[in-house]
Design a protein around this motif. Structure first.
Motif, PDB file in Angstrom:
ATOM      1  N   PRO A 199      17.048  -5.833  24.666  1.00  0.00           N
ATOM      2  CA  PRO A 199      18.070  -7.364  24.400  1.00  0.00           C
ATOM      3  C   PRO A 199      17.104  -7.572  23.433  1.00  0.00           C
ATOM      4  N   LYS A 200      16.805  -6.573  21.944  1.00  0.00           N
ATOM      5  CA  LYS A 200      15.766  -7.227  21.287  1.00  0.00           C
ATOM      6  C   LYS A 200      16.626  -8.019  20.369  1.00  0.00           C
ATOM      7  N   LEU A 201      16.236  -8.738  19.288  1.00  0.00           N
ATOM      8  CA  LEU A 201      17.671  -9.613  18.344  1.00  0.00           C
ATOM      9  C   LEU A 201      17.903  -9.203  17.415  1.00  0.00           C
ATOM     10  N   ASP A 202      17.738  -7.898  17.138  1.00  0.00           N
ATOM     11  CA  ASP A 202      18.291  -6.906  16.254  1.00  0.00           C
ATOM     12  C   ASP A 202      19.777  -7.083  17.518  1.00  0.00           C
ATOM     13  N   ASN A 203      20.196  -7.087  18.785  1.00  0.00           N
ATOM     14  CA  ASN A 203      20.974  -6.304  19.051  1.00  0.00           C
ATOM     15  C   ASN A 203      21.995  -7.612  19.741  1.00  0.00           C
ATOM     16  N   ILE A 204      21.129  -9.012  18.902  1.00  0.00           N
ATOM     17  CA  ILE A 204      21.915  -9.979  19.990  1.00  0.00           C
ATOM     18  C   ILE A 204      22.502 -10.419  17.668  1.00  0.00           C
ATOM     19  N   ILE A 216      25.230  -7.103  21.681  1.00  0.00           N
ATOM     20  CA  ILE A 216      25.693  -4.646  20.886  1.00  0.00           C
ATOM     21  C   ILE A 216      24.856  -4.521  21.079  1.00  0.00           C
ATOM     22  N   ASP A 217      24.750  -2.950  20.953  1.00  0.00           N
ATOM     23  CA  ASP A 217      24.217  -1.922  21.649  1.00  0.00           C
ATOM     24  C   ASP A 217      23.462  -1.323  23.412  1.00  0.00           C
ATOM     25  N   LEU A 218      24.580  -1.529  23.643  1.00  0.00           N
ATOM     26  CA  LEU A 218      24.592  -1.388  24.785  1.00  0.00           C
ATOM     27  C   LEU A 218      24.369   0.568  25.879  1.00  0.00           C
TER      28      LEU A 218
END
Ligand code: ATP
Ligand code: MG
Length: 365
Positions: free
Chosen positions: A214-219, A232-234
Motif C-alpha cells: 500500500p505505497k502512495l503509488d497504489n492509492i 489498486i495493485d492488488l
C-alpha cells in the motif's frame, strides 16, 4: 515497451467483454511490475494488464484472490473504498491467456482519480490512513485462509537476510565504499530482522488479509474531492500482518527528501501522526495490544527490508528490480537505509505518536 507487446495488447483487448469496441490501446502509468495499458472505448476507459510471470509464477492465484475480494466487498453496503472491478473475457473467464502463455486481465478504470507524486498536506495524509484502515476493517470478516498466497515469503525479512548473508559468504565482488557502507548498515541490524516473523510464528499476532503493497503509488485520489478513492495493485493481497501494510505505507508516504545528498531521506513525523491518527480512528478496536506493541518495529523493519532487497539485487546484478542504469538499486538501498537510521533516531517520538493514536482504540488481548 516493444512494439510486439503493444500489438498483442490490441488483439487481447478485443477478447474482453467491453462496452463497445476499443478505440485505442496505449501503454499507461509508471508501474514497474506488470505491463499496463489504457483501453478506451467510445464511452468508457479500462485498464488492461499483462501480469509479470517472473514475479508471479502462478497468476491464476492472483485472479482467484481478486474475484474473492470483489465478491466480499459487495456484502458491504457502503465499503468506503473502491477496488477496480474485473471485466470478464468474452468466454466468461476472469483472464485471457495468450499464445506465449502470458496472463492478461481487464479492469474498470477508476474515473476522475489519479496518483499523487508525494503527499502535499496533512489532509492527504489523513486520507491515506483512512483508506488503509478502511481496507483492514473490510477484510476483518474475510478469513485469510481463503486467500491464495501469491508471493510466498514477500515480507519474511529473515529469508531476505539469509540470501544476503549467502552472497556475503561468497565474497562481494564490489567492495567499494558505498557497498561496504550499506552492507555494514544491514549487518549491524540483522539481530532485529526476525521480530515480526517470530511473533507471527508464536501466534502472538494474528494473520489478516493484507494489501501487501500500500505505497502512495497504489492509492488513487478523487480529482474533485481530494479523497482517497481506491486501492489498486492488488496482486499482493494475501494472508499477512497489518505490520507489513502499515510499515510499507508509512515508509512510502512519510519519507521526505532531506539535505543535499542524493540518498538523504528523512521520516516526517507530522505526516506519520496524521496517517496513524486517521488509521486508528477508522479501525477503532480492530488491532489488539500485541499488534500495536510491534508497530514501531514494523515502521523500522519494512524500509530495512526494502533496503536489504535493493542491495541484494544490486549485488546479484539487478535481476528483480528493473533499472535504467547500473547503480540505481544501490542508490535506492542507501536511501532506504538512511531512512531506517532516521527512524531509529526518532524512536521515542514515533512511539509517542503510536501511543497517542491508539490510546482510545486498542482492543485488549
Ligand atoms: P508497481 O510498480 O506499483 O508494482 P504495477 O506494475 O503492479 O505497479 P499497477 O500499480 O497495478 O502496476 O498500475 C500501474 C499504474 O496504472 C498505477 O500507478 C495507476 O496510475 C494506473 N492504474 C492501474 N489500475 C488502474 C485503475 N483501475 N484505474 C485507474 N488507474 C489505474
Ligand atoms: Mg502500483
Amino acid at each position: 515497451m516493444s512494439k510486439g507487446t503493444d500489438e498483442v495488447a490490441v488483439g487481447i483487448a478485443n477478447r474482453f467483454a467491453l462496452v463497445g469496441p476499443p478505440q485505442s490501446v496505449e501503454p499507461y502509468g509508471d508501474g514497474l511490475i506488470n505491463r499496463t495499458f489504457l483501453v478506451v472505448t467510445e464511452t468508457l476507459g479500462y485498464i488492461l494488464q499483462r501480469i509479470n510471470r517472473t514475479v508471479f509464477p502462478e497468476p491464476e492465484r492472483i485472479m482467484s484472490n481478486l474475484s474473492l475480494l470483489q465478491g466480499h466487498l459487495t456484502h458491504h453496503a457502503e465499503p468506503g473504498l473502491r477496488i477496480p472491478a474485473l471485466i470478464p473475457a468474452r468466454d466468461g473467464r476472469l483472464f485471457v491467456r495468450d499464445e506465449q502463455g502470458e496472463v492478461w486481465r481487464m479492469m474498470e478504470l477508476i474515473p476522475n482519480a489519479g496518483n499523487l507524486n508525494s503527499i502535499e498536506n496533512l489532509d492527504q495524509a489523513r486520507q491515506v490512513g483512512r483508506i488503509l484502515g478502511r481496507f483492514h476493517v473490510l477484510m476483518n470478516d474475510l478469513s485469510p485462509n481463503r486467500l491464495a498466497v501469491t508471493l510466498p515469503g514477500f515480507h519474511v525479512t529473515p529469508a531476505y537476510l539469509e540470501r544476503f548473508v549467502g552472497i556475503l559468504a561468497a565474497g562481494i565482488p564490489d567492495r567499494r565504499g558505498e557497498v561496504a557502507e550499506a552492507t555494514e548498515l544491514v549487518t549491524e541490524r540483522q539481530a532485529r530482522a526476525g521480530v515480526l516473523e517470530e511473533a507471527r510464528r508464536k501466534g502472538q499476532i494474528p494473520e489478516r488479509v493484507t494489501h501487501g503493497d500500500p505505497k502512495l503509488d497504489n492509492i488513487l485520489f478523487d480529482r474533485e474531492t481530494g479523497c482517497a478513492a481506491s486501492l489498486i495493485d492488488l496482486d499482493t493481497v494475501q494472508p499477512g500482518l497489518v505490520h507489513y501494510d502499515l510499515g510499507d505505507c508509512l515508509r512510502s508516504c512519510c519519507s521526505v527528501r532531506s539535505g543535499p545528498t542524493d540518498v538523504g531521506e528523512r521520516f516526517d513525523l507530522d505526516l506519520c501522526r496524521a496517517i496513524l491518527g486517521a488509521y486508528a480512528d477508522e479501525t477503532e478496536g480492530l488491532l489488539d495490544e500485541g499488534e500495536i506493541e510491534l508497530l514501531f518495529d514494523a515502521i523500522r523493519l519494512i524500509p530495512f527490508e526494502l533496503g536489504l532487497r535493493f542491495l541484494t539485487d544490486h549485488l546479484e546484478g539487478d535481476r528483480y528490480f528493473r533499472v535504467t542504469e547500473r547503480g540505481q538499486n544501490l542508490r535506492k538501498a542507501r536511501t532506504q537505509l538512511a531512512l531506517v537510521e532516521d527512524i531509529e533516531g526518532k524512536e521515542s517520538e514515533i512511539r509517542q505518536i503510536l501511543a497517542e493514536s491508539f490510546r482510545s482504540s486498542r482492543r485488549p488481548l
